[in-house]
Design an enzyme around this catalytic site. Structure first.
Site, PDB file in Angstrom:
ATOM      1  N   GLU A 124       0.840  -1.201   0.000  1.00 25.02           N
ATOM      2  CA  GLU A 124       0.000   0.000   0.000  1.00 25.02           C
ATOM      3  C   GLU A 124       0.871   1.245   0.000  1.00 25.02           C
ATOM      4  O   GLU A 124       1.819   1.332   0.749  1.00 25.02           O
ATOM      5  CB  GLU A 124      -0.892  -0.037   1.254  1.00 25.02           C
ATOM      6  CG  GLU A 124      -1.943   1.008   1.260  1.00 25.02           C
ATOM      7  CD  GLU A 124      -2.700   1.037  -0.065  1.00 25.02           C
ATOM      8  OE1 GLU A 124      -3.482   0.131  -0.298  1.00 25.02           O
ATOM      9  OE2 GLU A 124      -2.475   1.975  -0.860  1.00 25.02           O
ATOM     10  N   LYS A 148       8.422  -1.403  -2.196  1.00 25.88           N
ATOM     11  CA  LYS A 148       7.740  -0.682  -1.114  1.00 25.88           C
ATOM     12  C   LYS A 148       8.762  -0.102  -0.137  1.00 25.88           C
ATOM     13  O   LYS A 148       8.689   1.082   0.236  1.00 25.88           O
ATOM     14  CB  LYS A 148       6.759  -1.626  -0.406  1.00 25.88           C
ATOM     15  CG  LYS A 148       6.148  -1.066   0.858  1.00 25.88           C
ATOM     16  CD  LYS A 148       5.202   0.095   0.592  1.00 25.88           C
ATOM     17  CE  LYS A 148       4.900   0.867   1.831  1.00 25.88           C
ATOM     18  NZ  LYS A 148       3.559   0.924   2.251  1.00 25.88           N
ATOM     19  N   CYS A 157       5.715   4.270   9.186  1.00 23.94           N
ATOM     20  CA  CYS A 157       6.440   3.513   8.157  1.00 23.94           C
ATOM     21  C   CYS A 157       7.905   3.887   7.941  1.00 23.94           C
ATOM     22  O   CYS A 157       8.749   3.006   7.860  1.00 23.94           O
ATOM     23  CB  CYS A 157       5.697   3.631   6.829  1.00 23.94           C
ATOM     24  SG  CYS A 157       4.236   2.598   6.795  1.00 23.94           S
TER      25      CYS A 157
HETATM   26  C1  UDX Z   1       0.288  -1.762   9.423  1.00 20.25           C
HETATM   27  C2  UDX Z   1       1.800  -1.761   9.325  1.00 20.25           C
HETATM   28  O1  UDX Z   1       2.303  -0.906  10.318  1.00 20.25           O
HETATM   29  C3  UDX Z   1       2.291  -1.317   7.999  1.00 20.25           C
HETATM   30  O2  UDX Z   1       3.660  -1.579   7.869  1.00 20.25           O
HETATM   31  C4  UDX Z   1       1.647  -2.061   6.950  1.00 20.25           C
HETATM   32  O3  UDX Z   1       1.988  -1.529   5.703  1.00 20.25           O
HETATM   33  C5  UDX Z   1       0.151  -2.168   7.121  1.00 20.25           C
HETATM   34  O4  UDX Z   1      -0.211  -2.549   8.432  1.00 20.25           O
HETATM   35  P1  UDX Z   1      -1.451   0.100  10.038  1.00 20.25           P
HETATM   36  O5  UDX Z   1      -2.698  -0.352   9.380  1.00 20.25           O
HETATM   37  O6  UDX Z   1      -1.177   1.569  10.080  1.00 20.25           O
HETATM   38  O7  UDX Z   1      -0.171  -0.442   9.285  1.00 20.25           O
HETATM   39  O8  UDX Z   1      -1.298  -0.595  11.460  1.00 20.25           O
HETATM   40  P2  UDX Z   1      -2.331  -0.583  12.656  1.00 20.25           P
HETATM   41  O9  UDX Z   1      -3.168   0.640  12.598  1.00 20.25           O
HETATM   42  O10 UDX Z   1      -1.534  -0.903  13.873  1.00 20.25           O
HETATM   43  O11 UDX Z   1      -3.307  -1.806  12.307  1.00 20.25           O
HETATM   44  C6  UDX Z   1      -2.986  -3.154  12.396  1.00 20.25           C
HETATM   45  C7  UDX Z   1      -4.180  -3.889  13.015  1.00 20.25           C
HETATM   46  O12 UDX Z   1      -3.948  -5.297  12.965  1.00 20.25           O
HETATM   47  C8  UDX Z   1      -4.458  -3.566  14.485  1.00 20.25           C
HETATM   48  O13 UDX Z   1      -5.775  -3.070  14.622  1.00 20.25           O
HETATM   49  C9  UDX Z   1      -4.287  -4.894  15.213  1.00 20.25           C
HETATM   50  O14 UDX Z   1      -5.206  -5.071  16.279  1.00 20.25           O
HETATM   51  C10 UDX Z   1      -4.550  -5.885  14.103  1.00 20.25           C
HETATM   52  N1  UDX Z   1      -3.989  -7.222  14.324  1.00 20.25           N
HETATM   53  C11 UDX Z   1      -2.689  -7.381  14.637  1.00 20.25           C
HETATM   54  C12 UDX Z   1      -4.816  -8.345  14.184  1.00 20.25           C
HETATM   55  O15 UDX Z   1      -6.011  -8.215  13.933  1.00 20.25           O
HETATM   56  N2  UDX Z   1      -4.270  -9.581  14.331  1.00 20.25           N
HETATM   57  C13 UDX Z   1      -2.964  -9.778  14.631  1.00 20.25           C
HETATM   58  O16 UDX Z   1      -2.521 -10.934  14.757  1.00 20.25           O
HETATM   59  C14 UDX Z   1      -2.147  -8.631  14.804  1.00 20.25           C
HETATM   60  C1  UDX Z   2       4.284   7.318   3.954  1.00 13.77           C
HETATM   61  C2  UDX Z   2       4.374   7.223   2.415  1.00 13.77           C
HETATM   62  O1  UDX Z   2       4.232   8.539   1.858  1.00 13.77           O
HETATM   63  C3  UDX Z   2       3.308   6.286   1.872  1.00 13.77           C
HETATM   64  O2  UDX Z   2       3.445   6.142   0.465  1.00 13.77           O
HETATM   65  C4  UDX Z   2       3.460   4.936   2.563  1.00 13.77           C
HETATM   66  O3  UDX Z   2       2.464   4.049   2.133  1.00 13.77           O
HETATM   67  C5  UDX Z   2       3.390   5.080   4.069  1.00 13.77           C
HETATM   68  O4  UDX Z   2       4.375   6.009   4.520  1.00 13.77           O
HETATM   69  P1  UDX Z   2       2.717   8.607   5.667  1.00 13.77           P
HETATM   70  O5  UDX Z   2       3.738   8.199   6.681  1.00 13.77           O
HETATM   71  O6  UDX Z   2       1.292   8.350   5.943  1.00 13.77           O
HETATM   72  O7  UDX Z   2       3.031   7.915   4.258  1.00 13.77           O
HETATM   73  O8  UDX Z   2       2.857  10.199   5.426  1.00 13.77           O
HETATM   74  P2  UDX Z   2       3.816  11.120   4.551  1.00 13.77           P
HETATM   75  O9  UDX Z   2       3.000  12.121   3.881  1.00 13.77           O
HETATM   76  O10 UDX Z   2       4.745  10.341   3.712  1.00 13.77           O
HETATM   77  O11 UDX Z   2       4.658  11.905   5.670  1.00 13.77           O
HETATM   78  C6  UDX Z   2       5.617  11.274   6.487  1.00 13.77           C
HETATM   79  C7  UDX Z   2       6.324  12.289   7.356  1.00 13.77           C
HETATM   80  O12 UDX Z   2       7.139  13.137   6.578  1.00 13.77           O
HETATM   81  C8  UDX Z   2       5.378  13.232   8.113  1.00 13.77           C
HETATM   82  O13 UDX Z   2       5.863  13.414   9.424  1.00 13.77           O
HETATM   83  C9  UDX Z   2       5.418  14.503   7.319  1.00 13.77           C
HETATM   84  O14 UDX Z   2       5.119  15.642   8.077  1.00 13.77           O
HETATM   85  C10 UDX Z   2       6.861  14.504   6.871  1.00 13.77           C
HETATM   86  N1  UDX Z   2       7.090  15.304   5.663  1.00 13.77           N
HETATM   87  C11 UDX Z   2       6.519  14.969   4.477  1.00 13.77           C
HETATM   88  C12 UDX Z   2       7.925  16.433   5.722  1.00 13.77           C
HETATM   89  O15 UDX Z   2       8.462  16.765   6.792  1.00 13.77           O
HETATM   90  N2  UDX Z   2       8.143  17.148   4.584  1.00 13.77           N
HETATM   91  C13 UDX Z   2       7.594  16.823   3.386  1.00 13.77           C
HETATM   92  O16 UDX Z   2       7.861  17.522   2.390  1.00 13.77           O
HETATM   93  C14 UDX Z   2       6.742  15.698   3.334  1.00 13.77           C
END
Ligand code: UDX
Ligand code: UDX
Length: 474
Positions: free
Chosen positions: A169, A224, A280
């Site tokens: 993603e 990714k 991430c």
């Molecule tokens: C997560 C990862 O951090 C990221 O690297 C990946 O790309 C997508 O999944 P995110 O969706 O932001 O990203 O994580 P989070 O909001 O923590 O959601 C994960 C969910 O999985 C939680 O709600 C957790 O309860 C659930 N989970 C975890 C299960 O349902 N079963 C499990 O065994 C472990």
């Molecule tokens: C990132 C990637 O962009 C996305 O493609 C991946 O799937 C997940 O990780 P995210 O972490 O949700 O997404 O946000 P992003 O907009 O990338 O920002 C990451 C951090 O960088 C933030 O703290 C943001 O404030 C900072 N940032 C971003 C800067 O400081 N300057 C910039 O110009 C852009």
């Protein structure tokens, strides 16, 4: 191979919005999002859409349209796996805290647990899709587990079969719905053409075919990690140049504009800030570093690790310069913190620069008055590891003691006797601050620290503020 029933394990920032958009665009597909966390599922099912577990612009409207129709949130994992033609694994993969690869490698225990759960519950042919960001070659682990449980009929025909695909993603929080609806590309890695086509057909409901890239599974996994490493690298690069701008009299916004006009560099992702956060970037780079070390590529590992090292240094630099500008001591001084999420338009605080900056200011004995439009007091308490004060009036008595903090709903109320306002997240409401009011309520000399280049210096030119903004040496 037509997909009629999807199960997504993990109802988080990735699984929730991604499945909501698939359900919206593919009304004939039943989408079940399951999670072990009952509280989270309850919030996804709450009638009051303000209570959804994550805040993402545009998400509530889609949930309202699809929930109960072809989008379902529950904790019923096994049955939903059994009914699914396709299972997305979208669980979290945090950095390992102990054991082999601690501090760098991703902890795959939940991914492995999911693979085992799929292995023991799936029926018929099931496509298993890695949505979580994973180290390269994780698909092999998932395949091993699934293959070990493939069953055969008495005539030697396979009854339960699996295919593993990687479909990382790229959504960015705060713009997740738009990113999902209009992706730059959808990436599908795998080796079984029929399964790749089946997943591709889902996306084709709204994504032009030419934007659906098909690669081998390892390229997809590595792409990714590489995308996130490149993006994070740009931010560390511009923050490093910002520090040099401050020292030399240059202005980082002008430098960004000048280099961004070069079409080979491009203008996006060049905003200097308080340091990158989010779930991430750090995790994925450390993962990449671990992989490089594992394969004996020490120099490559060091190159990528420096992106994280610079980010850590940069965050501590911001806290230090605030202390220095306030005469070297902030013990007992009131500092208003505007913004705690790692970027605007999300309630997510994971790895937010605000956490380290606030901790450093608290260590110096400051009284922090923290405001954020979407992050709540409970989350900040967890992140800072410190309970808040409840009464603004109690705060004066804490002078010279260890730092403390208070959550403020109304930022205008926090300005009384404050020595400084520090903008850490670029929430649009902070652009609308009544600076005359703030000035009249603050203690003089009053400071503004703008780490997001949110304020137009013209707007405060007539006020008496001392003004610092990121990367401005002019
Ligand atoms: C997560 C990862 O951090 C990221 O690297 C990946 O790309 C997508 O999944 P995110 O969706 O932001 O990203 O994580 P989070 O909001 O923590 O959601 C994960 C969910 O999985 C939680 O709600 C957790 O309860 C659930 N989970 C975890 C299960 O349902 N079963 C499990 O065994 C472990
Ligand atoms: C990132 C990637 O962009 C996305 O493609 C991946 O799937 C997940 O990780 P995210 O972490 O949700 O997404 O946000 P992003 O907009 O990338 O920002 C990451 C951090 O960088 C933030 O703290 C943001 O404030 C900072 N940032 C971003 C800067 O400081 N300057 C910039 O110009 C852009």
């Amino acid at each position: 191979m037509e997909i009629k029933n999807i199960c997504c394990i993990g109802a988080g920032y990735v699984g929730g919005p991604t499945m909501a958009v698939i359900a919206d665009k593919c009304p004939d597909i039943k989408v079940n999002v399951v999670d072990l966390n009952e509280d989270r599922i309850q919030k996804w099912n709450d009638k009051n859409l303000d209570k959804l577990p994550i805040f993402e612009p545009g998400l509530a409207e889609i949930v309202l349209r699809c929930r109960g129709r072809n989008l379902h949130f529950s904790t019923i994992v096994n049955e939903n796996i059994r009914n699914a033609d396709l299972v997305f694994i979208s669980v979290n993969t945090p950095t390992k805290k102990y054991g082999l690869g601690a501090g760098k490698a991703s902890d795959l225990k939940w991914v492995e647990a999911c693979a085992r759960q799929v292995a023991s519950n799936a029926s018929g042919h099931t496509i298993v899709v890695e949505k979580s960001t994973l180290p390269v070659r994780t698909a092999e682990v998932i395949k091993d587990i699934l293959e070990a449980s493939q069953t055969f009929s008495s005539k030697g025909m396979q009854v339960n079969t699996f295919d593993v695909l990687s479909n990382p993603e790229f959504l960015s929080e705060g713009t997740a719905i738009n990113d999902l609806l209009n992706p730059d590309r959808v990436l599908i890695g795998g080796d079984n053409q029929a399964s790749i086509e089946a997943l591709s057909d889902i996306y084709k409901s709204w994504v032009p075919s030419e934007k659906i890239l098909k690669t081998n599974i390892w390229s997809s996994e590595l792409a990714k990690l590489t995308a996130n490493a490149f993006l994070a690298q740009r931010i560390s690069s511009i923050n490093a140049i910002g520090a040099l701008c401050e020292a030399t009299g240059a202005d980082v916004r002008e430098v960004s504009r000048a280099i961004g006009a070069d079409s080979r560099i491009g203008s996006k992702f060049l905003d200097a800030g308080p340091g990158f956060g989010g779930s991430c970037f750090k995790k994925d780079i450390l993962n990449l570093v671990y992989l490089c070390e594992y394969f004996g590529l020490e120099e490559v590992a060091k190159f990528w690790e420096s992106v994280v090292t610079l980010n850590n240094w940069h965050q501590s630099r911001v806290a230090k310069l605030i202390t220095k500008k306030l005469y070297g001591t902030i013990s007992g001084k009131k500092i208003v913190i505007l913004g705690f999420s790692f970027k605007s338009n999300t309630n997510d605080t994971r790895e937010s620069a605000a956490i380290q900056i606030c901790k450093d200011l608290l260590d110096e004995g400051a009284i922090l008055l923290i405001n954020d439009p979407k992050v709540n007091k409970e989350q900040i308490t967890i992140d800072l590891g410190l309970a808040p004060e409840t009464e603004i009036n109690n705060l004066d008595s804490t002078i010279n003691q260890k730092g403390c903090w208070l959550f403020v709903d109304d930022m205008n109320e926090s300005f009384y006797n404050a020595d400084a306002i520090v903008i850490l997240t670029e929430w649009p409401e902070y652009k609308e601050i009544d600076w005359n009011l703030a000035e009249s309520r603050m203690r003089k000399p009053a400071w503004i620290f703008d780490s997001r280049s949110l304020i137009d210096p013209e707007n405060i030119r007539k006020n008496s503020f001392n003004f610092w903004r990121i990367g401005d040496g002019s």
